[in-house]
Design a protein around this motif. Structure first.
Motif, PDB file in Angstrom:
ATOM      1  N   LYS A   2      39.513  42.247  45.473  1.00 29.73           N
ATOM      2  CA  LYS A   2      39.454  42.748  44.097  1.00 29.73           C
ATOM      3  C   LYS A   2      38.550  43.987  44.023  1.00 29.73           C
ATOM      4  N   VAL A  17      40.163  46.189  36.937  1.00 28.89           N
ATOM      5  CA  VAL A  17      40.068  45.391  38.149  1.00 28.89           C
ATOM      6  C   VAL A  17      41.488  45.233  38.683  1.00 28.89           C
ATOM      7  N   GLU A  19      43.807  43.807  42.058  1.00 32.09           N
ATOM      8  CA  GLU A  19      43.778  42.962  43.252  1.00 32.09           C
ATOM      9  C   GLU A  19      44.779  43.481  44.276  1.00 32.09           C
ATOM     10  N   ASP A  20      44.319  43.632  45.518  1.00 31.52           N
ATOM     11  CA  ASP A  20      45.171  44.040  46.642  1.00 31.52           C
ATOM     12  C   ASP A  20      45.983  45.310  46.358  1.00 31.52           C
ATOM     13  N   ARG A  23      48.005  44.293  41.893  1.00 34.01           N
ATOM     14  CA  ARG A  23      47.973  43.369  40.742  1.00 34.01           C
ATOM     15  C   ARG A  23      46.858  43.789  39.779  1.00 34.01           C
ATOM     16  N   LEU A  25      44.485  43.182  37.084  1.00 25.15           N
ATOM     17  CA  LEU A  25      43.895  42.024  36.404  1.00 25.15           C
ATOM     18  C   LEU A  25      43.298  42.437  35.060  1.00 25.15           C
ATOM     19  N   ALA A  66      39.441  40.355  33.141  1.00 26.31           N
ATOM     20  CA  ALA A  66      39.945  39.813  34.410  1.00 26.31           C
ATOM     21  C   ALA A  66      39.440  38.382  34.638  1.00 26.31           C
ATOM     22  N   LEU A  68      36.462  37.479  35.476  1.00 25.84           N
ATOM     23  CA  LEU A  68      35.707  37.483  36.729  1.00 25.84           C
ATOM     24  C   LEU A  68      34.272  37.915  36.471  1.00 25.84           C
ATOM     25  N   MET A  73      33.793  40.935  42.676  1.00 26.54           N
ATOM     26  CA  MET A  73      34.381  42.219  43.085  1.00 26.54           C
ATOM     27  C   MET A  73      34.054  42.476  44.567  1.00 26.54           C
ATOM     28  N   ASP A  74      35.018  43.004  45.308  1.00 26.01           N
ATOM     29  CA  ASP A  74      34.798  43.289  46.727  1.00 26.01           C
ATOM     30  C   ASP A  74      34.297  44.707  46.965  1.00 26.01           C
ATOM     31  N   PHE A 320      41.663  50.421  46.911  1.00 24.15           N
ATOM     32  CA  PHE A 320      41.977  49.338  47.860  1.00 24.15           C
ATOM     33  C   PHE A 320      42.459  49.911  49.196  1.00 24.15           C
TER      34      PHE A 320
END
Ligand code: KG4
Ligand code: ZN
Length: 337
Positions: A2, A17, A19-20, A23, A25, A66, A68, A73-74, A320
């Motif tokens: 994320k 946010v 994802e990958d 996606r 969010l 999101a 979260l 978060m990454d 990403f």
């Protein structure tokens, strides 16, 4: 994985946010249109002050939407160039603070490459190599895209950006700010052949653009060659006149954008076309680019309309891919206008 994305290069404060890389969010945009409207264009000092007020609430909202916490978060991706320097610095400072406090990598994203990445958020991967048209309020540029992270600039405007011309013509026609959507609406009832306007092809060999001539031609058509600022402000037009001028202007811009982009594909041997940036939301442009690409056997991938204007989902999405390619920034990274 994320990624938290932050964008503040111009007049929108945005956080998302993703994802990958695909996606979305959350995707929060705080538009400053209401603040700049009465000036008919973006006032950098006003933009910067609004970014300062908005950036933290917008980032918080992106995390909340999101569902979260920040610890989930990454990495933190942020637009570092190009844009208004003061505006960029505010998003970048917030992103550096988040990266440092969360102990998560920082990723520097180029705004134009993020607009190109919008095509990857359409639900399918573009066919490459592609000619990418980034067409917005600040830019009208062509790139040869050979890979998701590899873009070579092959053309750009030599004066106004296409979106800037939309905004200035909307000002003359008293259609409000931002001009692009207002011109598109007004043009619906108009005749695109009503006013003969120039198309600046310039030298056949160049892939550069010029939009100041068509903008001036609209002004002369409406008010003659020597109109004062006062006359421009006080002028009144019938709705039919406005519709015809808007439709004719839009047609002139669309003609040039479509023909040059397709010519660029022919010249470079590209098999695909990608389009992104605020003007890329224009439905006449989307349709005409589709028709021309089909006629020439080129595979067109459009950025979804809601992701054409500045937003942080395109920043987090591209972030990403930069992350997985190991292209992290460090806390010394600077903003570049
Ligand atoms: O990408 P963007 O939000 O900001 C920049 O990076 O510049 O683009 C904003 C520009 C404005 O000039 C606006 O008038 C134009 O995009 N725009 C449009 C449309 N929607 C936004 N132009 C033509 N037709 C539209 N539907
Ligand atoms: Zn933009």
């Amino acid at each position: 994985m994320k990624i938290l994305g932050i964008e503040s290069s111009c007049d929108d404060t945005a956080a998302a946010v993703v994802e990958d890389g695909v996606r979305i969010l959350s995707n929060v945009v705080s538009s400053q249109d209401d603040l700049h409207r009465r000036f008919g264009g973006i006032v950098p000092e006003i933009a910067c002050r609004a970014h300062i007020e908005n950036v933290l609430p917008v980032v918080q909202q992106a995390a909340d939407d999101a569902h979260l916490g920040f610890d989930a978060m990454d990495a933190v991706a942020v637009t570092t160039q190009p844009g208004l320097i003061g505006a960029l610095l505010i998003g970048l400072t917030a992103a550096k603070a988040a990266s440092w406090a969360l102990e998560k990598p920082l990723i520097a994203v180029n705004h134009l490459e993020a607009h190109i990445y919008g095509a990857w958020l359409s639900g399918r991967a573009p066919t490459l190599p592609a000619v990418s048209l980034v067409v917005s309020g600040g830019h009208t540029s062509l790139f040869l895209t050979t890979d998701i992270l590899s873009h070579k600039r092959i053309g750009a405007t030599t004066d106004d950006a296409a979106g800037e011309a939309f905004d200035k013509v909307a000002n003359v026609l008293k259609l409000g700010f931002p001009g692009g959507p207002a011109i598109e609406r007004a043009a619906r009832g108009g005749n695109s052949g009503a006013v003969r306007l120039p198309r600046a092809w310039m030298d056949r060999d160049t892939l550069d653009f010029s939009f100041s001539g068509v903008k001036t031609a609209v002004l002369y058509h409406c008010l003659g060659q020597n109109a004062s600022k006062h006359e421009i402000e006080e002028a009144q037009y019938s709705p039919e006149f406005v519709a015809d001028v808007a439709a004719s202007f839009q047609e002139a811009i669309v003609d040039v954008l479509v023909q040059k982009t397709c010519a660029a594909a022919e010249k470079t041997g590209a098999v695909g076309i990608i389009m992104g940036g605020g003007v890329g939301a224009n439905s006449v442009l989307r349709e005409r680019m589709g028709d021309e690409a089909r006629a020439r056997g080129l595979d067109l991938t459009l950025t979804p309309p809601q992701l054409c204007r500045d937003n942080a989902a395109i920043v987090a999405g591209l972030g990403f891919h930069l992350y997985t390619a190991g292209r992290m920034a460090d806390l010394r990274v600077e903003a570049t206008p």
